[in-house]
Design a protein around this motif. Sequence first.
Motif, PDB file in Angstrom:
ATOM      1  N   ASP A 123     -12.094-106.993  20.283  1.00 16.77           N
ATOM      2  CA  ASP A 123     -10.899-106.590  21.043  1.00 16.77           C
ATOM      3  C   ASP A 123     -11.071-106.887  22.531  1.00 16.77           C
ATOM      4  O   ASP A 123     -10.155-107.384  23.192  1.00 16.77           O
ATOM      5  N   LYS A 124     -12.249-106.589  23.060  1.00 18.07           N
ATOM      6  CA  LYS A 124     -12.527-106.829  24.483  1.00 18.07           C
ATOM      7  C   LYS A 124     -12.511-108.325  24.784  1.00 18.07           C
ATOM      8  O   LYS A 124     -11.951-108.761  25.789  1.00 18.07           O
ATOM      9  N   GLN A 125     -13.098-109.124  23.877  1.00 20.80           N
ATOM     10  CA  GLN A 125     -13.108-110.578  24.068  1.00 20.80           C
ATOM     11  C   GLN A 125     -11.690-111.141  23.944  1.00 20.80           C
ATOM     12  O   GLN A 125     -11.315-112.040  24.697  1.00 20.80           O
ATOM     13  N   ALA A 126     -10.894-110.604  23.023  1.00 22.77           N
ATOM     14  CA  ALA A 126      -9.498-111.049  22.882  1.00 22.77           C
ATOM     15  C   ALA A 126      -8.714-110.735  24.159  1.00 22.77           C
ATOM     16  O   ALA A 126      -7.909-111.551  24.622  1.00 22.77           O
ATOM     17  N   ALA A 127      -8.968-109.564  24.749  1.00 21.68           N
ATOM     18  CA  ALA A 127      -8.300-109.204  26.010  1.00 21.68           C
ATOM     19  C   ALA A 127      -8.692-110.189  27.117  1.00 21.68           C
ATOM     20  O   ALA A 127      -7.856-110.576  27.945  1.00 21.68           O
ATOM     21  N   THR A 128      -9.940-110.610  27.104  1.00 19.47           N
ATOM     22  CA  THR A 128     -10.419-111.587  28.091  1.00 19.47           C
ATOM     23  C   THR A 128      -9.675-112.915  27.926  1.00 19.47           C
ATOM     24  O   THR A 128      -9.244-113.519  28.909  1.00 19.47           O
ATOM     25  N   ILE A 129      -9.519-113.351  26.694  1.00 15.66           N
ATOM     26  CA  ILE A 129      -8.800-114.606  26.409  1.00 15.66           C
ATOM     27  C   ILE A 129      -7.345-114.484  26.864  1.00 15.66           C
ATOM     28  O   ILE A 129      -6.795-115.399  27.491  1.00 15.66           O
ATOM     29  N   ILE A 130      -6.709-113.361  26.553  1.00 14.33           N
ATOM     30  CA  ILE A 130      -5.315-113.119  26.941  1.00 14.33           C
ATOM     31  C   ILE A 130      -5.164-113.213  28.456  1.00 14.33           C
ATOM     32  O   ILE A 130      -4.281-113.910  28.977  1.00 14.33           O
ATOM     33  N   LEU A 131      -6.028-112.500  29.179  1.00 14.51           N
ATOM     34  CA  LEU A 131      -5.932-112.495  30.635  1.00 14.51           C
ATOM     35  C   LEU A 131      -6.249-113.865  31.213  1.00 14.51           C
ATOM     36  O   LEU A 131      -5.572-114.315  32.144  1.00 14.51           O
ATOM     37  N   GLN A 132      -7.237-114.564  30.649  1.00 10.66           N
ATOM     38  CA  GLN A 132      -7.581-115.897  31.157  1.00 10.66           C
ATOM     39  C   GLN A 132      -6.416-116.869  30.968  1.00 10.66           C
ATOM     40  O   GLN A 132      -6.125-117.666  31.861  1.00 10.66           O
ATOM     41  N   GLN A 133      -5.729-116.797  29.830  1.00  9.42           N
ATOM     42  CA  GLN A 133      -4.553-117.651  29.612  1.00  9.42           C
ATOM     43  C   GLN A 133      -3.488-117.368  30.668  1.00  9.42           C
ATOM     44  O   GLN A 133      -2.880-118.293  31.220  1.00  9.42           O
ATOM     45  N   TRP A 134      -3.261-116.098  30.957  1.00 10.17           N
ATOM     46  CA  TRP A 134      -2.261-115.716  31.954  1.00 10.17           C
ATOM     47  C   TRP A 134      -2.664-116.224  33.341  1.00 10.17           C
ATOM     48  O   TRP A 134      -1.835-116.783  34.061  1.00 10.17           O
TER      49      TRP A 134
END
Length: 151
Positions: A123-134
Amino acid sequence: MKKISALGLDIGSKRVGVAGCDGIGLIATGLTTIVRTSFASDVEQFKKLVAQREAAILVVGLPYSMNGMIETQAKQVQKYAQRLAKALELPLEYIDERLTSVEAEEQLKSQKRFSTKDKGAIDKQAATIILQQWLDQRRAFLSSSIYNESL
């Protein structure tokens, strides 16, 4: 360049993965995973993070279906995110998060930091991916805007 402080969220029914970014908006980093208990308890945990990070915006991954529709899970994420943004008095932006959990799992496996028991790490890594895309989209948009203004 203007300072940016955003929190990226991967909202699930049991946990919320949380990521933050550096002050100039280049790199997203996983921060924590909040285990959802009650909404009031969740808000208190987020208030601490917002204060620590001086967050100015929430970036939430929206789980569109594979055909691009907003279905039940995405509607639940929207409802929670809107309540959270209101409680924290922060603006909210969504980003398409299709397959980020799969990508997060693959990244953790390649870094040899994966355990099937540690769903919070995913979940934490997915949040990182989400924020990096943004952050990447925001930077590309700002770059193209500056380029177009100079023409």
